[in-house]
Design a protein around this motif. Structure first.
Motif, short mmCIF file in Angstrom:
data_model
loop_
_atom_site.label_atom_id
_atom_site.label_comp_id
_atom_site.label_asym_id
_atom_site.label_seq_id
_atom_site.Cartn_x
_atom_site.Cartn_y
_atom_site.Cartn_z
N VAL A 51 17.26 -7.48 -12.36
CA VAL A 51 16.32 -7.66 -13.40
C VAL A 51 15.00 -7.12 -12.74
O VAL A 51 14.07 -7.15 -13.53
N ALA A 52 15.09 -6.94 -11.47
CA ALA A 52 13.59 -6.41 -11.07
C ALA A 52 13.21 -5.14 -11.47
O ALA A 52 14.08 -4.39 -11.64
N PRO A 53 11.90 -4.88 -11.37
CA PRO A 53 11.46 -3.50 -11.74
C PRO A 53 12.20 -2.52 -10.94
O PRO A 53 12.55 -2.64 -9.65
N PRO A 54 12.74 -1.37 -11.65
CA PRO A 54 13.47 -0.39 -11.00
C PRO A 54 13.22 0.20 -9.87
O PRO A 54 11.81 0.55 -9.74
N GLY A 55 13.91 0.40 -8.77
CA GLY A 55 13.51 1.06 -7.46
C GLY A 55 13.42 -0.14 -6.63
O GLY A 55 13.49 0.22 -5.46
N LEU A 56 13.45 -1.38 -6.71
CA LEU A 56 13.26 -2.35 -5.69
C LEU A 56 14.85 -2.91 -5.46
O LEU A 56 15.81 -2.98 -6.44
N GLY A 57 15.13 -2.64 -4.28
CA GLY A 57 16.47 -2.94 -3.86
C GLY A 57 17.03 -3.72 -2.80
O GLY A 57 18.24 -4.16 -2.52
N THR A 115 6.40 -0.18 -10.87
CA THR A 115 7.33 -0.91 -9.49
C THR A 115 6.54 -0.96 -8.27
O THR A 115 6.05 0.22 -7.89
N PRO A 116 6.30 -2.08 -7.92
CA PRO A 116 5.61 -2.24 -6.42
C PRO A 116 6.46 -1.77 -5.32
O PRO A 116 7.58 -1.83 -5.63
N ASP A 117 5.62 -1.73 -4.25
CA ASP A 117 6.63 -1.33 -3.12
C ASP A 117 7.17 -2.78 -2.56
O ASP A 117 8.25 -2.82 -1.77
N LEU A 118 6.24 -3.58 -2.80
CA LEU A 118 6.85 -5.22 -2.45
C LEU A 118 6.30 -5.87 -3.29
O LEU A 118 5.30 -5.88 -3.99
N LEU A 119 7.51 -6.82 -3.58
CA LEU A 119 7.13 -7.85 -4.90
C LEU A 119 7.38 -9.29 -4.59
O LEU A 119 8.53 -9.63 -3.85
N CYS A 120 6.51 -10.04 -4.46
CA CYS A 120 6.61 -11.57 -3.99
C CYS A 120 6.95 -12.41 -5.18
O CYS A 120 5.93 -12.44 -6.27
N THR A 146 11.88 -5.56 -1.77
CA THR A 146 11.34 -4.49 -1.54
C THR A 146 12.21 -3.21 -1.71
O THR A 146 13.44 -3.37 -2.13
N THR A 147 11.62 -2.07 -1.41
CA THR A 147 12.35 -0.75 -1.85
C THR A 147 13.47 -0.50 -0.92
O THR A 147 13.25 -0.81 0.41
N GLU A 148 14.41 0.43 -0.80
CA GLU A 148 15.34 0.80 0.12
C GLU A 148 14.72 1.66 1.22
O GLU A 148 14.94 1.49 2.35
#
Ligand SMILES: Cc1ncc(COP(=O)(O)O)c(C=O)c1O
Length: 450
Positions: A101-107, A275-280, A297-299
């Motif tokens: 459900v997170a913004p696309p790109g976070l893995g 999409t942020p690089d890191l989401l808290c 965070t992203t892959e």
């Protein structure tokens, strides 16, 4: 235990967070015994609307049967088992659920137990990401004026509220401040309709000057909560993301306060397709039941931490209760409840109703601005509307308003002289009307003789 004993022991043994204890000891504490739906009940059985979701956490209401069931079910299996060297189903299921459900790109999901630790982890990950890539000059951070990201030393280092943060100055690492998009009191002295987001030009200058040495820019997307519910002008977040890309600086989105439906969408970042690089995330992650937080965070960032042990790329960070199974089970259920087909359409209707209900505040002589984003409201009290002069802090006007509101069966907590309304997202319409009407009476009567 009777109220008098509880009061005496509270005053004798407890030290309350963010509380001037000298005043507290002179007041009659409100002691909560139980909760149901959007209501809290004190030890005398009096009912209150939980107008700030027990510090911005309650999503579906108190003692929700499905959340209680999920926690009880897990309690019968195991209350705690570590994620250091082991795994468990609730943590795995929740990580998958969050990524879906997170913004696309976070893995990837890294757990902790409070919003502050989620931020601390994001800062350390950003810092080490660049170090692991051999770009170890990128060590500093950019943050907003009035920022609040928690109370641990790293989080305070990227904080910008002098009352809370200044005293710790010598303990902190340096961060660079960009202007807050606080349109009511624009730090650049601009008018919102003609400014063209000049505050972003300042951010850009800062990025241009410091990009070689900056690891990340941290912000709360759409609303600076603890700063006084400062709502962002549209487009700010998207353009900030683009600037971070242009200057090769990571973007950390702190959704601890704004996540899980608060702003009308599951995540605030969605509204500007960022999409942020890191989401808290924290607070509402478990529906407001148990302490759990996560840094997503992203892959690409994750992969920078892979390598042979002698390369020392590992992220050596982890709290004892990281990814606690009871908390993860509650969070899995929270996501399930948020995923019900009518959840967000009903919420959007209530957001519109709230907007209507707030209109009368604009007529009050001492309400300078009414700010709303979704189910986050800030009513900024001022001595003089024309000059926007504040009341002297020693009047503790915000505090007096919330004490007055209790007479109307309402529990709220201010941010200085900003009155905050942030009820559970499932509050019935009738209770929402009562909450706003009671708050209106409280603001009116206290500001009539400040
Ligand atoms: C935006 C934001 N970040 C971080 C935090 C810190 O969270 P916690 O109190 O769970 O440590 C808060 C708390 O209010 C917050 O609003």
């Amino acid at each position: 235990m009777n109220y008098q004993t509880l009061k005496q022991w509270d005053h004798r043994y407890l030290w309350h967070p963010f509380t001037p204890q000298q005043y507290w000891e002179e007041e009659k504490p409100l002691i909560i015994e139980r909760g149901r739906g959007c209501y809290l009940y004190d030890t005398g059985g009096k009912r209150y609307i939980d107008g700030v979701s027990s510090l911005w956490v309650t999503v579906h209401g108190h003692t929700h049967p499905a959340l209680n069931r999920a926690i009880r079910g897990q309690l019968n299996r195991v209350a705690h088992s570590t994620l250091l060297g082991l795994s468990h189903e609730p943590a795995i299921a929740l990580a998958r659920g969050l990524i879906r459900v997170a913004p696309p790109g976070l893995g990837r999901v890294f757990y902790s137990d409070s919003g502050s630790t989620a931020v601390e982890i994001a800062l350390k990950m950003a810092f080490q990401y660049w170090a692991n890539r051999g770009e170890s000059r990128k060590q500093s951070f950019i943050r907003l004026e009035n920022a609040y990201h928690g109370d641990t030393i790293g989080a305070v280092s990227v904080g910008g509220i002098p009352l809370f943060h200044q005293v710790y100055g010598p303990l902190l690492f340096r961060s660079y401040e960009a202007p807050s998009p606080y349109c009511y009191r624009c730090p650049l002295g601009k008018k919102p309709d003609r400014c063209r987001l000049a505050c972003l030009d300042r951010l850009e200058k800062l990025l241009a000057r410091r990009s070689e040495t900056t690891a990340a820019f941290i912000l709360e997307p759409l609303v600076q909560g603890a700063a006084g519910m400062i709502t962002f002008p549209p487009g700010y977040l998207r353009r900030a993301r683009a600037l971070c890309n242009r200057y090769r600086v990571l973007l950390i989105a702190d959704e601890v306060a704004v996540g899980f439906g608060r702003t009308g969408t599951l995540f605030a970042c969605e509204q500007e397709e960022v999409t942020p690089d890191l989401l808290c995330v924290g607070k509402g992650l478990t529906g407001g039941y148990l302490p759990l937080a996560a840094t997503l965070t992203t892959e690409e960032i994750y992969e920078a931490f892979l390598g042979r042990v002698e390369e020392t790329k590992t992220f050596y960070h982890g709290h004892t209760y990281t990814g606690n199974p009871l908390a993860c089970a509650a969070a899995v259920e929270n996501l399930r409840l948020l995923d019900r087909p009518d959840f967000f359409s009903t919420l959007r209707e209530k957001i519109q109703l709230l907007e209507q209900l707030l209109k009368p505040f604009r007529e009050l002589a001492h309400v300078g601005e009414v700010r709303q984003k979704g189910f986050m409201v800030g009513l900024e009290l001022v001595r003089d509307r024309e000059s926007k002069t504040m009341f002297p802090p020693e009047l503790r006007l915000g505090h007096r308003v919330i004490l007055e509101a209790r007479k109307y069966g309402i529990v709220i907590r201010p941010l200085g002289d900003v009155i905050v309304l942030m009820p559970p997202l499932t509050i019935p319409r009738k209770a929402l009307k009562e909450l706003v009407a009671g708050t209106y009476q409280a603001v009116r009567s206290v500001t009539a003789s400040p």
